[in-house]
Design a protein around this motif. Structure first.
Motif, PDB file in Angstrom:
ATOM      1  N   LYS A   1      54.382 -33.503  13.809  1.00  0.00           N
ATOM      2  CA  LYS A   1      53.620 -32.498  13.050  1.00  0.00           C
ATOM      3  C   LYS A   1      54.164 -32.376  11.617  1.00  0.00           C
ATOM      4  O   LYS A   1      55.300 -32.767  11.328  1.00  0.00           O
ATOM      5  CB  LYS A   1      53.708 -31.125  13.729  1.00  0.00           C
ATOM      6  N   VAL A   2      53.334 -31.797  10.757  1.00  0.00           N
ATOM      7  CA  VAL A   2      53.737 -31.579   9.358  1.00  0.00           C
ATOM      8  C   VAL A   2      53.860 -30.068   9.132  1.00  0.00           C
ATOM      9  O   VAL A   2      52.917 -29.317   9.386  1.00  0.00           O
ATOM     10  CB  VAL A   2      52.695 -32.172   8.384  1.00  0.00           C
ATOM     11  N   ALA A   3      55.046 -29.659   8.668  1.00  0.00           N
ATOM     12  CA  ALA A   3      55.302 -28.228   8.468  1.00  0.00           C
ATOM     13  C   ALA A   3      55.552 -27.921   6.996  1.00  0.00           C
ATOM     14  O   ALA A   3      56.328 -28.607   6.329  1.00  0.00           O
ATOM     15  CB  ALA A   3      56.519 -27.802   9.294  1.00  0.00           C
TER      16      ALA A   3
ATOM     17  N   VAL B   1      65.517 -23.440   9.707  1.00  0.00           N
ATOM     18  CA  VAL B   1      64.288 -23.756  10.452  1.00  0.00           C
ATOM     19  C   VAL B   1      63.785 -25.147  10.044  1.00  0.00           C
ATOM     20  O   VAL B   1      63.372 -25.940  10.901  1.00  0.00           O
ATOM     21  CB  VAL B   1      63.204 -22.665  10.215  1.00  0.00           C
ATOM     22  N   ALA B   2      63.845 -25.451   8.748  1.00  0.00           N
ATOM     23  CA  ALA B   2      63.399 -26.778   8.275  1.00  0.00           C
ATOM     24  C   ALA B   2      64.234 -27.879   8.951  1.00  0.00           C
ATOM     25  O   ALA B   2      63.684 -28.893   9.412  1.00  0.00           O
ATOM     26  CB  ALA B   2      63.530 -26.863   6.753  1.00  0.00           C
ATOM     27  N   GLU B   3      65.542 -27.669   9.024  1.00  0.00           N
ATOM     28  CA  GLU B   3      66.416 -28.667   9.669  1.00  0.00           C
ATOM     29  C   GLU B   3      66.064 -28.830  11.147  1.00  0.00           C
ATOM     30  O   GLU B   3      66.005 -29.945  11.665  1.00  0.00           O
ATOM     31  CB  GLU B   3      67.887 -28.239   9.523  1.00  0.00           C
ATOM     32  N   ALA B   4      65.825 -27.687  11.812  1.00  0.00           N
ATOM     33  CA  ALA B   4      65.516 -27.739  13.257  1.00  0.00           C
ATOM     34  C   ALA B   4      64.201 -28.487  13.501  1.00  0.00           C
ATOM     35  O   ALA B   4      64.079 -29.235  14.480  1.00  0.00           O
ATOM     36  CB  ALA B   4      65.431 -26.319  13.818  1.00  0.00           C
ATOM     37  N   LEU B   5      63.229 -28.291  12.613  1.00  0.00           N
ATOM     38  CA  LEU B   5      61.941 -28.974  12.786  1.00  0.00           C
ATOM     39  C   LEU B   5      62.090 -30.472  12.536  1.00  0.00           C
ATOM     40  O   LEU B   5      61.548 -31.297  13.286  1.00  0.00           O
ATOM     41  CB  LEU B   5      60.888 -28.369  11.845  1.00  0.00           C
ATOM     42  N   ALA B   6      62.845 -30.822  11.477  1.00  0.00           N
ATOM     43  CA  ALA B   6      63.053 -32.253  11.182  1.00  0.00           C
ATOM     44  C   ALA B   6      63.811 -32.919  12.334  1.00  0.00           C
ATOM     45  O   ALA B   6      63.494 -34.038  12.735  1.00  0.00           O
ATOM     46  CB  ALA B   6      63.815 -32.404   9.869  1.00  0.00           C
ATOM     47  N   GLU B   7      64.775 -32.212  12.888  1.00  0.00           N
ATOM     48  CA  GLU B   7      65.549 -32.738  14.018  1.00  0.00           C
ATOM     49  C   GLU B   7      64.636 -33.043  15.214  1.00  0.00           C
ATOM     50  O   GLU B   7      64.880 -33.967  15.985  1.00  0.00           O
ATOM     51  CB  GLU B   7      66.617 -31.705  14.422  1.00  0.00           C
TER      52      GLU B   7
ATOM     53  N   ALA C   1      59.515 -33.441  13.167  1.00  0.00           N
ATOM     54  CA  ALA C   1      58.448 -33.013  12.249  1.00  0.00           C
ATOM     55  C   ALA C   1      58.761 -33.476  10.832  1.00  0.00           C
ATOM     56  O   ALA C   1      59.914 -33.747  10.499  1.00  0.00           O
ATOM     57  CB  ALA C   1      58.310 -31.490  12.288  1.00  0.00           C
ATOM     58  N   LYS C   2      57.712 -33.533   9.999  1.00  0.00           N
ATOM     59  CA  LYS C   2      57.890 -33.737   8.559  1.00  0.00           C
ATOM     60  C   LYS C   2      57.899 -32.341   7.937  1.00  0.00           C
ATOM     61  O   LYS C   2      57.133 -31.467   8.388  1.00  0.00           O
ATOM     62  CB  LYS C   2      56.721 -34.525   7.961  1.00  0.00           C
TER      63      LYS C   2
ATOM     64  N   ALA D   1      51.798 -31.538   0.831  1.00  0.00           N
ATOM     65  CA  ALA D   1      51.947 -31.875   2.259  1.00  0.00           C
ATOM     66  C   ALA D   1      50.852 -32.841   2.701  1.00  0.00           C
ATOM     67  O   ALA D   1      51.120 -33.840   3.388  1.00  0.00           O
ATOM     68  CB  ALA D   1      51.911 -30.605   3.104  1.00  0.00           C
ATOM     69  N   GLU D   2      49.623 -32.570   2.294  1.00  0.00           N
ATOM     70  CA  GLU D   2      48.494 -33.451   2.655  1.00  0.00           C
ATOM     71  C   GLU D   2      48.707 -34.838   2.047  1.00  0.00           C
ATOM     72  O   GLU D   2      48.490 -35.853   2.704  1.00  0.00           O
ATOM     73  CB  GLU D   2      47.167 -32.883   2.127  1.00  0.00           C
ATOM     74  N   LYS D   3      49.136 -34.842   0.767  1.00  0.00           N
ATOM     75  CA  LYS D   3      49.269 -36.115   0.046  1.00  0.00           C
ATOM     76  C   LYS D   3      50.407 -36.958   0.634  1.00  0.00           C
ATOM     77  O   LYS D   3      50.262 -38.149   0.878  1.00  0.00           O
ATOM     78  CB  LYS D   3      49.537 -35.812  -1.435  1.00  0.00           C
ATOM     79  N   GLU D   4      51.546 -36.301   0.903  1.00  0.00           N
ATOM     80  CA  GLU D   4      52.725 -37.056   1.366  1.00  0.00           C
ATOM     81  C   GLU D   4      52.646 -37.420   2.844  1.00  0.00           C
ATOM     82  O   GLU D   4      53.066 -38.495   3.241  1.00  0.00           O
ATOM     83  CB  GLU D   4      54.007 -36.231   1.139  1.00  0.00           C
ATOM     84  N   PHE D   5      52.136 -36.459   3.659  1.00  0.00           N
ATOM     85  CA  PHE D   5      52.212 -36.668   5.108  1.00  0.00           C
ATOM     86  C   PHE D   5      50.860 -36.594   5.826  1.00  0.00           C
ATOM     87  O   PHE D   5      50.796 -36.695   7.045  1.00  0.00           O
ATOM     88  CB  PHE D   5      53.186 -35.652   5.725  1.00  0.00           C
ATOM     89  N   GLY D   6      49.783 -36.347   5.062  1.00  0.00           N
ATOM     90  CA  GLY D   6      48.429 -36.457   5.617  1.00  0.00           C
ATOM     91  C   GLY D   6      47.871 -35.271   6.365  1.00  0.00           C
ATOM     92  O   GLY D   6      46.767 -35.355   6.908  1.00  0.00           O
TER      93      GLY D   6
END
Ligand SMILES: NC(=O)c1ccc[n+]([C@@H]2O[C@H](COP(=O)([O-])OP(=O)(O)OC[C@H]3O[C@@H](n4cnc5c(N)ncnc54)[C@H](O)[C@@H]3O)[C@@H](O)[C@H]2O)c1
Length: 316
Positions: A24-26, A39-45, A48-49, A99-104
């Motif tokens: 997912k993209v957050a 939270v960003a680190e936990a999602l990437a772990e 997620a992007k 977010a849309e441009k980098e990760f769709g």
């Protein structure tokens, strides 16, 4: 009619299966440091992007680089930073566009940026801009961020998590303006439970107690002494892993919509929904409410489709 068991299991599973984080993209505001960063680190772990929006650019870029080093590869980044002042629609629109441009896509939006500047506003000068500055960030940043997020999620659904606070549920004799802002975030989030019914977008909020971040770094001595610092220093703190767990539950638990999870020193607890006093309603009103909700659902669905069309055509 007889349904075979695998057919029934499909529906049972669908209802209870967790919303996945991997892939997912957050978008996360206020994630250069503190709670947002954790939270960003936990999602990437968890695969997620993440797209981080903040005003602390140097700190934010370092956070982003570290997430990429840890969870990305030199071919595939998993995190991007974008300067964002959450009080400005222009910046929020740009953040989600990145977010849309980098990760769709945008699947998860966490409106977490917050400030305590002018948190005690009782006797400050009678100045319009000064008065509203904290509301622009702590309320405006959430409301505007939610509206931009919903436009990006309208076609495929998603999850929004707002950072409120225990100060959004309790009065505070010192943090009066901050408490007013966080009460607004609570009221807004609860009122958006309905969005899940017509758009498949779940909006929830986390209410942390005291958490050891830079936000608690207020002067204890000197001319700018904040008497509140003495209390904050000894207050029981919510450990960061508990705060992160509350965010992850808001995202992954499909039964949560318009809900508040409290992140407390002894763990995550769900706040029971507010039950209005019985005298505020009657049978006739409840019957009409059913019809009203049906009508509103159709109206909101049509208005969201119209808003998406307008946004695509005009960027507003
Ligand atoms: N720390 C606590 O005790 C506590 C308790 C309850 C709720 N909260 C809430 O948690 C959230 C995160 O706070 P934190 O504790 O991590 O503090 P923090 O100060 O470390 O983080 C806040 C982040 O928001 C960013 N920010 C501030 N104004 C912004 C703006 N206009 N646009 C974009 N970004 C902006 C800051 O630069 C910072 O990175 C806030 O909403 C805060 O109100 C904190």
């Amino acid at each position: 009619m007889v349904f075979n068991s695998s057919f029934m299991n499909f529906f049972r599973k669908k209802k209870t299966s967790k919303y996945p984080i991997a892939g997912k993209v957050a978008v996360i505001t206020g994630a250069s440091r503190g709670i947002g960063k954790a939270v960003a680190e936990a999602l990437a772990e968890r695969g997620a992007k993440v797209v981080i929006g903040d005003v602390l650019d140097t700190v934010g870029q370092t956070t982003t680089e570290n997430i990429n080093k840890r969870y990305g590869s030199h071919k595939h980044k998993v995190a991007v930073y974008q300067h964002t002042d959450v009080s400005k629609y222009r910046d929020l629109i740009q953040l989600f566009a990145v977010a849309e441009k980098e990760f769709g896509s945008v699947d998860i939006a966490i409106l977490n940026a917050g400030t305590t500047k002018n948190m005690n506003a009782l006797f400050t000068p009678l100045d319009d801009e000064l008065e509203m500055a904290i509301y622009e960030v702590d309320v405006g940043g959430v409301v505007k961020g939610n509206k931009v997020a919903m436009l990006h999620m309208a076609e495929h659904g998603g999850v929004i998590v707002n950072t409120a606070s225990m100060a959004g549920l309790m009065p505070d004799i010192y943090l009066n303006a901050y408490a007013a802002c966080k009460h607004a975030v609570v009221g807004w989030t609860r009122s958006l439970a309905f969005v899940n019914k017509f758009a498949g977008i779940r909006v929830n909020a986390v209410c942390p107690g005291f958490v050891d971040t830079d936000m608690l770094n207020v002067p204890r001595e000197g001319p700018n002494r904040e008497p509140y610092a003495d209390v904050a220093e000894v207050a029981p703190k919510t450990p960061m892993p508990v705060v992160v767990e509350a965010f992850l539950r808001c995202i992954t638990d499909p039964s949560l919509a318009g809900d508040l999870l409290l992140a407390l020193p002894d763990g995550v607890k769900k706040q029971p929904p507010y039950r209005p006093p019985e005298s505020l309603t009657n049978k006739q009103m409840e019957e009409r409410r059913v019809k009203y909700e049906r009508e509103l659902k159709a109206k909101d669905k049509a208005e969201l489709a119209e808003a998406v069309k307008r946004f695509k055509a005009t960027g507003r």
